[in-house]
Design an enzyme around this catalytic site. Structure first.
Site, PDB file in Angstrom:
ATOM      1  CE  LYS A 173      -2.406  -2.484  -0.631  1.00 39.20           C
ATOM      2  NZ  LYS A 173      -2.509  -3.940  -0.590  1.00 39.20           N
ATOM      3  CG  ASP A 209      -3.676 -16.216   5.246  1.00 43.87           C
ATOM      4  OD1 ASP A 209      -4.731 -15.608   5.512  1.00 43.87           O
ATOM      5  OD2 ASP A 209      -2.717 -15.696   4.627  1.00 43.87           O
ATOM      6  CB  ALA A 269      -4.851  -8.854   7.291  1.00 44.97           C
ATOM      7  CG  HIS A 314     -23.719  16.721  -1.936  1.00 45.54           C
ATOM      8  ND1 HIS A 314     -23.765  15.855  -3.014  1.00 45.54           N
ATOM      9  CD2 HIS A 314     -23.571  17.969  -2.425  1.00 45.54           C
ATOM     10  CE1 HIS A 314     -23.651  16.566  -4.128  1.00 45.54           C
ATOM     11  NE2 HIS A 314     -23.531  17.845  -3.802  1.00 45.54           N
TER      12      HIS A 314
END
Lengths: 597, 481
Positions: B55, B316, B324, B449
């Site tokens: 990331k 996992d 994760a 908005h």
């Protein structure tokens, strides 16, 4: 156009009642809110008002019948916009009106399917359409040609399996569940509860699973849709047909890439692919019953259910959008604990054919009887102990006689019950646990800061327990007046539901009939009940003061038998003995009331 | 928080997001916790060589792409100069900061952190071979396996060459290759491909399935596929890698498949990202009652308890999805179960999945693909981002938001979003699904908005309109119910 009027919600926990009196007949012109019928529920007799005005076209119910909330009562022809309805509109129509119940949709002609919908044209029974099957009442046994339909166990839109019970029918011999000979989706129900049906009569229609249910017949829309929306839905299948396969070929079924055969020559075929495989729970859908993933409940609510050992799929939802709330889980826990007890299974005991041994007569249980039966069934789960004692009411009796005229002048009657009410109110202030309730699910005791006391009243329909409010704030004369008035209303069926709710304790006085001690049964969710027998003159031995032996004399005293049943889960024996002694002493010395009560 | 009465001893093997979440909760509940991992600090694959470093690099890639895009808005930058060492430093710094922080948190909680590898002596006894040397035999009341997963290697493809990398190697940023072949069009390959493409590498992707991100709904993948067509040198679908050979100056790859144009090509580097497999080959596991399924995942119940009552497995190694956030949730469930909390159970309604490509793809709950496979009746409410003011201001209107709704109850069953920021947006849908929200709940909740979150609200609105209804074939509708 005609609308179906169904039995509206009657209040909390009231789902049915006995039709005492019909107040309208076909042809009557009625106004909105005009009473349609008089219904006796577990709690009270109520008048059911009309939701709209119009002319009564047909009445679907009869006096004496048991009605359930949502059941169709009558069809109403609205004033002006009568007969000329465009055919196209009619097709989309049934949903809003029939929205409430299956019974209603059955009563208002079978739901017609839009013409555009090829797969499931809704025609009458035996139309020979592939996939649509009529289910008729099968042979029930020797010499049984008909029965009363007690309950319809499925509704339109339900998926049913072969041999799944679809109706409960009461014959002269027994109440039996009739199993479905077919599997499929219920598209139409041709019968309603209370109706007499004969062997061979059509019960319902099922379509085989591959078929589409006519949208118009779907009964279970959470909110009625606007007509526009209904029409849009009706049009769906046509569009679906034009778009037979959505984006075909583009979306490979999940799992193809998991299959080792499809993988390139890999040494490790067991390996997972790089893509996160989101195998989520909502996907699971067993053929029968609800899966946990289908249950609408927040994670915290699901956790609570797990904590207290409740299967969330069994819990009935009351929240918006069919959601299960904290309270739903707790209530279910309470109820299932009761029904899990051996006694609760009693009604299921098969009955022998009593007619074998002689003539019998079957009488329906009225609403009061049913309510009593159910309430007593619940009470069976409570570990009861009954403590007995006698109160010396010699002095009190003198006072009672002295002031009885005063009470009568006010329109009351100075009875033992009226005095007992005041005394119990005093005792409950000293012993608040006797006015408590048990919340097992939360493992909490609920103490009530108000003193509303139920009084058992014997009526010709059975036992009714009106509740006298704020007993602690009223004097005995006021109580005697109110008691007389309430008892009168109870006998004349004039009590409303609010008159029967909110009690924290119950008094049952059988002294007027006779007897001494008995074991009253607790009026759950209360935790204690006081039974009063008939007072009698008895010889009471008075020991001489200073004497250590049996020296003394007998004295005639008026003794009142008191029986206190209590819930041993929350009240211990010693407390109960103290409570009852306090009551007995208060009867003996009414002054105690003003002193401590 | 309910504390456990007596001091339980517990070992957690593997300090990834599942393992450290479990260890920290166990410590907070008053247990005596030993956390075992090879790395200097907790973090596991996610922090060291997975989610976090990728990331950091994707953030840089987005900046590069954005600055190029700015030309169309009248702002031009010279083409970026990349200081690879500094970029690597930034990434390493991010990793160091986060794993160091976890080390601190672990110390503060008095978790015993052992660097090494563990082997079972019996169900409750571990022999820990310490990295610093020496071994320790320890006995515990309970042991949690959180050993994670590792990249799959394909024989003949994952050849022993510095030019052939797995995700760990690619995240090391050895250089900026002129050309890179990504084998496997899953999320790892596409995310790393995006990074290298932004840095200037000519990236080719080869995928044996007919589309990228197999298993994801096609409408979500489409905007990404279109963008990747432009930013990558080639996307080869329905294509297999037949052979990989190292030669001077590159890796020669032979392709196989109906759509192959060039049978052989030479690449500077190759990234093998065809999936991950569970690390369930734990020494001495056969001395316990733990069982594995055919795919190597350890079998667990809803409390994440294995077939051996003393041993739990999470993350996992305990099954898909290998994510994760699923692992850390499982870690907490397992610890609560060990602590005796009756409510502990792994029963999520929706696990979000996010692919951090450009545009991002995120989904949760039921997918259309799944519903179709199960012949489950659904209605899909879509909202194209071309109608979102916020998307237009970002000049990114290719996005789309869709809600998958049960037509009977109107409950939200699933959601999918493609577009910048989809990963952040999906969280609202997860909450809505878990809370059993119906379409009108979402419709009636005011969204700020102008934000992309409005697209979720407006999808719900479109459910009640006619234009966006997607009608399923009649045969698919009948079976639902």
């Amino acid at each position: 156009m005609s609308t179906e009027v169904t039995l509206p919600e009657l209040g909390e926990n009231v789902s049915s009642g006995d039709l005492v009196k019909l107040l309208v007949k076909p042809g009557d012109r009625i106004e909105k809110d005009q009473p349609l019928l008089e219904l006796e529920t577990d709690k009270a007799t109520v008048e059911v008002p009309s939701p709209s005005s119009g002319t009564v076209k047909e009445v679907h119910v009869r006096e004496g019948q048991k009605l359930t909330v949502g059941q169709a009562i009558l069809s109403l022809e609205a004033g002006d916009n009568g007969a000329q309805r465009p055919a196209a509109k009619r097709q989309a129509e049934p949903e809003p009106s029939a929205g409430k119940t299956a019974a209603a949709s059955a009563a208002s002609a079978p739901a017609p399917a839009p013409g555009a919908m090829a797969p499931a044209p809704s025609e009458g029974p035996g139309s020979g359409q592939a996939g649509r099957k009529a289910v008729a009442l099968p042979e029930l046994g020797e010499n049984i040609a008909s029965g009363d339909l007690v309950k319809v166990l499925v509704k339109v839109g339900d998926r049913i399996e072969k041999d799944q019970p679809i109706i409960e029918i009461e014959t002269d011999k027994a109440t039996v569940e009739v199993p479905s000979p077919e599997a499929g989706t219920v598209t139409e129900i041709a019968v309603k509860a209370g109706q007499k049906i004969n062997v061979g009569d059509l019960i319902l229609m099922v379509s085989s699973s591959a078929e589409v249910l006519p949208q118009g017949g779907l009964p279970e829309q959470p909110e009625p849709k606007s007509t526009e929306n209904v029409m849009a839905r009706a049009a769906e299948p046509a569009q679906a047909a034009e778009e037979p396969s959505v984006r075909d070929g583009e979306a490979p079924a999940r799992g193809t890439w998991e299959a080792p055969a499809e993988a390139p020559a890999q040494e490790e075929p067991a390996a997972a692919r790089a893509l996160p495989n989101i195998a989520v729970m909502p996907a699971r859908r067993p053929a029968s019953g609800r899966s946990p993933a289908d249950v609408a409940a927040a994670p915290s609510v699901r956790q609570l259910a797990r904590e207290i050992g409740i299967d969330i799929t069994d819990v009935e939802a009351t929240g918006r959008g069919g959601r299960i709330t904290f309270d739903d889980v707790k209530r279910h826990a309470r109820e299932s604990r009761i029904s899990a007890l051996p006694g609760a299974a009693a009604p299921a005991l098969p009955l022998p054919d009593f007619a074998k041994w002689g003539e019998i007569e079957r009488q329906p249980m009225n609403a009061v009887r049913r309510a009593t039966a159910r309430q007593m069934q619940y009470a069976w789960a409570i570990p009861h102990v009954t403590q007995n004692d006698k109160a010396d009411t010699t002095a009190l009796e003198k006072l009672r006689q002295r002031f009885s005229e005063r009470a009568e002048r006010m329109g009351g009657k100075l009875t033992t019950t009226a005095v007992a009410l005041k005394i119990v109110a005093g005792a409950l202030k000293v012993f608040p646990r006797f006015a408590a309730s048990l919340d097992l699910a939360a493992e909490e005791v609920i103490l009530k800061k108000y003193v509303h006391i139920g009084v058992a009243v014997d009526t010709e329909r059975g036992l009714i327990v009106p509740v006298i409010r704020d007993v602690d704030k009223k004097n005995i004369l006021e109580l005697s007046v109110e008691l007389a008035e309430v008892a009168e209303r109870a006998r004349n069926r004039k009590l409303g539901p609010q008159d029967l709710e909110g009690g924290v304790f119950t008094i049952t006085n059988l002294g007027g009939i006779g007897g001494t001690f008995f074991s009253p049964i607790i009026n759950a969710p209360q935790v204690a009940i006081l039974g009063i027998g008939r007072s009698q003159w008895e010889p009471v031995f008075r020991r001489e003061s200073g004497s250590d032996g049996a020296k003394g004399h007998f004295e005639p005293r008026l003794l009142l038998p008191l029986s206190l049943s209590y819930d041993h889960r929350i009240i211990d024996g010693a407390d109960a003995a103290r409570f009852l002694r306090w009551l007995a002493e208060a009867f003996e010395q009414p002054f105690l009331l003003s002193l401590e009560g | 928080m309910k504390k456990v009465p007596e001091k339980k001893t517990i070992a957690v093997i593997g300090a990834g997001p599942g393992g450290y979440a479990a260890a920290f909760l166990a410590a907070d509940l008053g247990m005596q916790v030993t956390l075992i991992d090879r790395d200097p600090n907790p973090g596991g694959v996610c922090l060291y060589v997975g989610c976090i470093p990728s990331k950091a690099l994707l953030h840089v890639a987005a900046l590069i792409n954005e600055s190029a895009h700015a030309k169309e808005w009248g702002v031009s930058f010279p083409s970026p100069k990349i200081d690879l060492e500094k970029l690597r430093g930034f990434k390493n710094n991010v990793v160091g900061k986060l794993t160091g922080g976890l080390g601190q948190l672990s110390k503060q909680r008095k978790v015993t952190y052992l660097r090494g590898t563990a082997a079972f002596m019996d169900s409750r006894t571990l022999k820990v071979q310490k990295l610093e040397g020496g071994a320790e035999q320890l006995r515990f009341d309970n042991i949690i396996l959180a050993t994670g997963s590792r990249p799959v290697r394909i024989p003949g493809v994952s050849i022993d060459s510095p030019r052939v990398m797995d995700s760990t190697g690619a995240l090391d940023l050895p250089d900026i290759p002129k050309s890179l072949l990504v084998i496997g069009g899953g999320y790892i390959g596409l995310e790393l491909g995006t990074v290298y493409a932004a840095l200037g590498t000519k990236v080719s992707v080869v995928e044996m399935m007919p589309g990228l991100l197999p298993g994801a709904d096609r409408d979500l993948v489409r905007p990404l596929a279109q963008r990747v067509q432009k930013s990558f040198a080639a996307v080869m679908l329905n294509t297999k890698v037949a052979s990989v050979k190292e030669e001077k100056g590159g890796i020669r790859v032979r392709f196989e498949g109906p759509e192959v144009k060039e049978l052989e090509q030479v690449f500077d580097r190759v990234l093998v990202s065809v999936g991950r497999r569970p690390n369930s080959e734990i020494d001495g596991l056969e001395k316990t009652g733990v069982t594995k399924n055919a795919r190597g995942f350890i079998e667990v119940d809803l409390q994440r308890r294995t077939n051996d009552p003393a041993i739990y497995a999470i993350g996992d190694v305990a099954g898909e999805p290998m994510l994760a956030h699923k692992a850390s949730h499982e870690g907490r469930v397992a610890v609560e179960a060990i602590a005796g909390h009756k409510g502990a159970s792994f029963e999520p309604r929706a696990i979000p999945a996010v692919v951090f490509t450009d545009p991002e793809i995120a989904w949760c709950g039921l997918t259309e693909t799944q519903a179709e496979a199960e012949k489950r009746a659904i209605k899909v409410a879509r909202f194209p981002w071309a109608a979102s003011g916020r998307a237009v201001t970002l000049d990114r209107t290719e996005g789309m938001t869709k809600l998958i709704i049960d037509p009977e109850t109107e409950r939200l069953l699933g959601a999918g979003i493609v577009g910048p920021g989809a990963g952040e947006l999906i969280a609202e849908c997860v909450l809505a699904i878990e809370m059993s929200a119906v379409a009108s709940d979402i419709k009636l909740s005011i969204h700020p908005h102008p934000t992309l979150s409005e697209t979720i609200m407006e999808s719900a609105e479109s459910y009640f309109g006619q234009a966006t209804h997607i009608y399923r074939p009649a045969s698919a509708r009948g079976a639902g119910g």
